[in-house]
Design a protein around this motif. Structure first.
Motif, mmCIF file in Angstrom:
data_model
loop_
_atom_site.group_PDB
_atom_site.id
_atom_site.type_symbol
_atom_site.label_atom_id
_atom_site.label_comp_id
_atom_site.label_asym_id
_atom_site.label_seq_id
_atom_site.Cartn_x
_atom_site.Cartn_y
_atom_site.Cartn_z
ATOM 1 N N GLN A 147 7.187 32.654 38.292
ATOM 2 C CA GLN A 147 8.522 33.092 38.811
ATOM 3 C C GLN A 147 8.825 34.608 38.338
ATOM 4 O OE1 GLN A 147 11.032 30.152 37.343
ATOM 5 N NE2 GLN A 147 11.228 29.254 39.144
ATOM 6 N N THR A 148 9.687 35.258 39.427
ATOM 7 C CA THR A 148 10.289 36.438 38.821
ATOM 8 C C THR A 148 11.532 36.262 38.247
ATOM 9 O OG1 THR A 148 11.614 36.286 40.943
ATOM 10 C CG2 THR A 148 9.471 37.478 41.392
ATOM 11 N N VAL A 149 11.854 37.383 37.646
ATOM 12 C CA VAL A 149 13.329 37.267 36.706
ATOM 13 C C VAL A 149 14.187 36.728 37.658
ATOM 14 C CG1 VAL A 149 14.854 38.622 35.360
ATOM 15 C CG2 VAL A 149 12.236 39.374 35.262
ATOM 16 N N LEU A 150 14.380 37.262 38.740
ATOM 17 C CA LEU A 150 15.605 36.741 39.581
ATOM 18 C C LEU A 150 15.315 35.074 39.954
ATOM 19 C CD1 LEU A 150 18.113 37.683 41.237
ATOM 20 C CD2 LEU A 150 16.605 37.940 43.136
ATOM 21 N N GLU A 151 14.342 34.548 40.431
ATOM 22 C CA GLU A 151 14.087 33.281 40.424
ATOM 23 C C GLU A 151 14.266 32.476 39.171
ATOM 24 O OE1 GLU A 151 10.424 33.667 43.791
ATOM 25 O OE2 GLU A 151 9.910 33.579 41.640
ATOM 26 N N ARG A 152 13.885 32.967 38.135
ATOM 27 C CA ARG A 152 14.285 32.288 36.673
ATOM 28 C C ARG A 152 15.809 32.176 36.736
ATOM 29 N NH1 ARG A 152 10.354 34.093 31.868
ATOM 30 N NH2 ARG A 152 11.670 32.519 31.016
ATOM 31 N N LEU A 153 16.464 33.398 36.920
ATOM 32 C CA LEU A 153 17.804 33.297 36.775
ATOM 33 C C LEU A 153 18.750 32.502 37.935
ATOM 34 C CD1 LEU A 153 18.904 36.902 35.790
ATOM 35 C CD2 LEU A 153 18.612 35.161 34.303
ATOM 36 N N SER A 154 18.297 32.491 39.107
ATOM 37 C CA SER A 154 18.660 31.686 40.114
ATOM 38 C C SER A 154 20.205 31.751 40.434
ATOM 39 C CB SER A 154 18.376 30.200 39.862
ATOM 40 O OG SER A 154 18.753 29.512 41.282
ATOM 41 N N PRO A 155 20.649 33.113 40.467
ATOM 42 C CA PRO A 155 22.078 33.229 40.920
ATOM 43 C C PRO A 155 22.448 32.669 42.195
ATOM 44 C CG PRO A 155 20.805 35.222 41.322
ATOM 45 C CD PRO A 155 19.914 34.160 40.801
ATOM 46 N N THR A 156 23.916 32.457 42.291
ATOM 47 C CA THR A 156 24.594 32.001 43.638
ATOM 48 C C THR A 156 24.252 33.088 44.938
ATOM 49 O OG1 THR A 156 26.688 32.317 43.035
ATOM 50 C CG2 THR A 156 26.054 30.414 42.522
ATOM 51 N N ASN A 157 24.350 32.712 45.867
ATOM 52 C CA ASN A 157 24.264 33.926 47.138
ATOM 53 C C ASN A 157 25.371 34.911 46.723
ATOM 54 O OD1 ASN A 157 21.830 33.260 48.153
ATOM 55 N ND2 ASN A 157 23.022 31.872 49.558
ATOM 56 N N ARG A 158 26.753 34.454 46.263
ATOM 57 C CA ARG A 158 27.797 35.234 46.128
ATOM 58 C C ARG A 158 27.471 36.204 45.069
ATOM 59 N NH1 ARG A 158 32.333 35.214 42.861
ATOM 60 N NH2 ARG A 158 34.222 35.877 43.581
ATOM 61 N N VAL A 159 26.975 35.828 43.801
ATOM 62 C CA VAL A 159 26.644 36.460 42.825
ATOM 63 C C VAL A 159 25.768 37.841 42.979
ATOM 64 C CG1 VAL A 159 25.866 36.604 40.471
ATOM 65 C CG2 VAL A 159 27.591 35.001 41.065
ATOM 66 N N LEU A 160 24.716 37.095 43.885
ATOM 67 C CA LEU A 160 23.682 38.063 44.404
ATOM 68 C C LEU A 160 23.984 39.018 45.191
ATOM 69 C CD1 LEU A 160 20.583 38.854 44.200
ATOM 70 C CD2 LEU A 160 20.202 37.394 46.222
ATOM 71 N N LYS A 161 24.999 38.827 46.207
ATOM 72 C CA LYS A 161 25.511 40.192 47.041
ATOM 73 C C LYS A 161 26.215 40.954 46.267
ATOM 74 C CE LYS A 161 25.475 37.280 51.261
ATOM 75 N NZ LYS A 161 26.186 36.711 52.437
ATOM 76 N N ARG A 162 27.258 40.337 45.354
ATOM 77 C CA ARG A 162 27.918 41.256 44.394
ATOM 78 C C ARG A 162 27.042 42.075 43.661
ATOM 79 N NH1 ARG A 162 33.130 38.649 42.034
ATOM 80 N NH2 ARG A 162 33.406 41.069 41.752
ATOM 81 N N TYR A 169 31.746 30.543 34.445
ATOM 82 C CA TYR A 169 30.907 29.646 35.724
ATOM 83 C C TYR A 169 29.500 29.517 34.967
ATOM 84 C CZ TYR A 169 34.707 32.067 38.171
ATOM 85 O OH TYR A 169 36.106 32.298 38.462
ATOM 86 N N GLU A 170 28.870 28.574 35.840
ATOM 87 C CA GLU A 170 27.538 28.071 35.460
ATOM 88 C C GLU A 170 26.651 29.463 36.224
ATOM 89 O OE1 GLU A 170 25.506 24.909 35.259
ATOM 90 O OE2 GLU A 170 26.949 23.802 34.370
ATOM 91 N N GLY A 171 25.403 29.647 35.598
ATOM 92 C CA GLY A 171 24.523 30.459 36.016
ATOM 93 C C GLY A 171 24.943 32.073 35.848
ATOM 94 N N PRO A 172 23.995 32.751 36.090
ATOM 95 C CA PRO A 172 24.088 34.015 35.625
ATOM 96 C C PRO A 172 25.301 34.851 36.254
ATOM 97 C CG PRO A 172 22.442 34.248 37.095
ATOM 98 C CD PRO A 172 22.690 32.690 36.806
ATOM 99 N N CYS A 173 25.726 35.822 35.585
ATOM 100 C CA CYS A 173 26.812 36.766 36.195
ATOM 101 C C CYS A 173 26.176 37.924 37.018
ATOM 102 C CB CYS A 173 27.890 37.224 35.112
ATOM 103 S SG CYS A 173 26.924 38.447 33.901
ATOM 104 N N LYS A 174 27.203 38.599 37.582
ATOM 105 C CA LYS A 174 26.448 39.624 38.562
ATOM 106 C C LYS A 174 26.193 40.698 37.757
ATOM 107 C CE LYS A 174 31.179 41.869 38.591
ATOM 108 N NZ LYS A 174 32.200 42.204 39.455
ATOM 109 N N HIS A 175 26.430 40.855 36.376
ATOM 110 C CA HIS A 175 25.947 41.940 35.738
ATOM 111 C C HIS A 175 24.341 41.708 35.220
ATOM 112 C CE1 HIS A 175 30.235 41.559 34.838
ATOM 113 N NE2 HIS A 175 30.232 42.758 35.411
ATOM 114 N N ARG A 176 24.168 40.531 34.848
ATOM 115 C CA ARG A 176 22.748 40.127 34.528
ATOM 116 C C ARG A 176 21.948 40.054 35.559
ATOM 117 N NH1 ARG A 176 23.364 34.443 31.823
ATOM 118 N NH2 ARG A 176 20.987 34.392 32.349
ATOM 119 N N THR A 177 22.576 39.607 37.066
ATOM 120 C CA THR A 177 21.774 39.690 38.337
ATOM 121 C C THR A 177 21.493 41.061 38.556
ATOM 122 O OG1 THR A 177 22.949 37.389 38.826
ATOM 123 C CG2 THR A 177 21.910 38.853 40.430
#
Length: 141
Positions: A3-18, A68-76
């Motif tokens: 898995q890529t780092v992004l796949e491991r973090l699995s951010p929401t679409n909103r967080v990913l866009k931001r 919130y659950e999942g990674p924040c926009k900074h980690r993403t």
């Protein structure tokens, strides 16, 4: 399958866009990454330390990290910028007694630090936001 780092973090679409469209500035700090959101009116009030462990942004000091659950926009934001993540990981190795690699910032022979910025890690000689903002470099045509 790895898995890529992004796949491991699995951010929401909103967080990913931001994480993609907000103007982030990155600085190395003791093997971690300081992420400053230059999109805010007062960017200095929106700077958070992201802890990187084994090449994964694992924690952030921002309020959203606890709320919130999942990674924040900074980690993403770090996860979608592999050069930033690679440099942070390599700096940890050097700080822990590892061997300097080609991407590790160097020190001039007179022991003064060379002028460093994120431009050296970007493709196609494209300047980083800090260099554009401070007037050190211009955007290419």
């Amino acid at each position: 399958m790895t898995q890529t780092v992004l796949e491991r973090l699995s951010p929401t679409n909103r967080v990913l866009k931001r994480a993609q469209y907000e103007a982030f500035a990155f600085s190395l700090y003791d093997g971690d990454v300081l992420v400053r959101n230059e999109s805010h009116l007062k960017p200095a009030e929106h700077e958070y330390r992201v802890t990187v462990v084994d090449g994964i942004p694992t924690a952030c000091e921002c309020p959203a990290e606890e709320r919130y659950e999942g990674p924040c926009k900074h980690r993403t934001a770090i996860a979608i910028r592999p050069k930033i993540l690679d440099v942070a990981t390599q700096m940890q190795l050097v700080a822990d007694g590892g061997v300097r690699t080609e991407n590790t910032p160097i020190v001039a022979e007179d022991d003064t630090d060379l002028q460093e910025c994120d431009c050296q890690y970007l493709n196609d000689d494209f300047p980083c936001w800090e260099c554009v903002k401070t007037g050190r470099r211009e955007l290419p045509d």
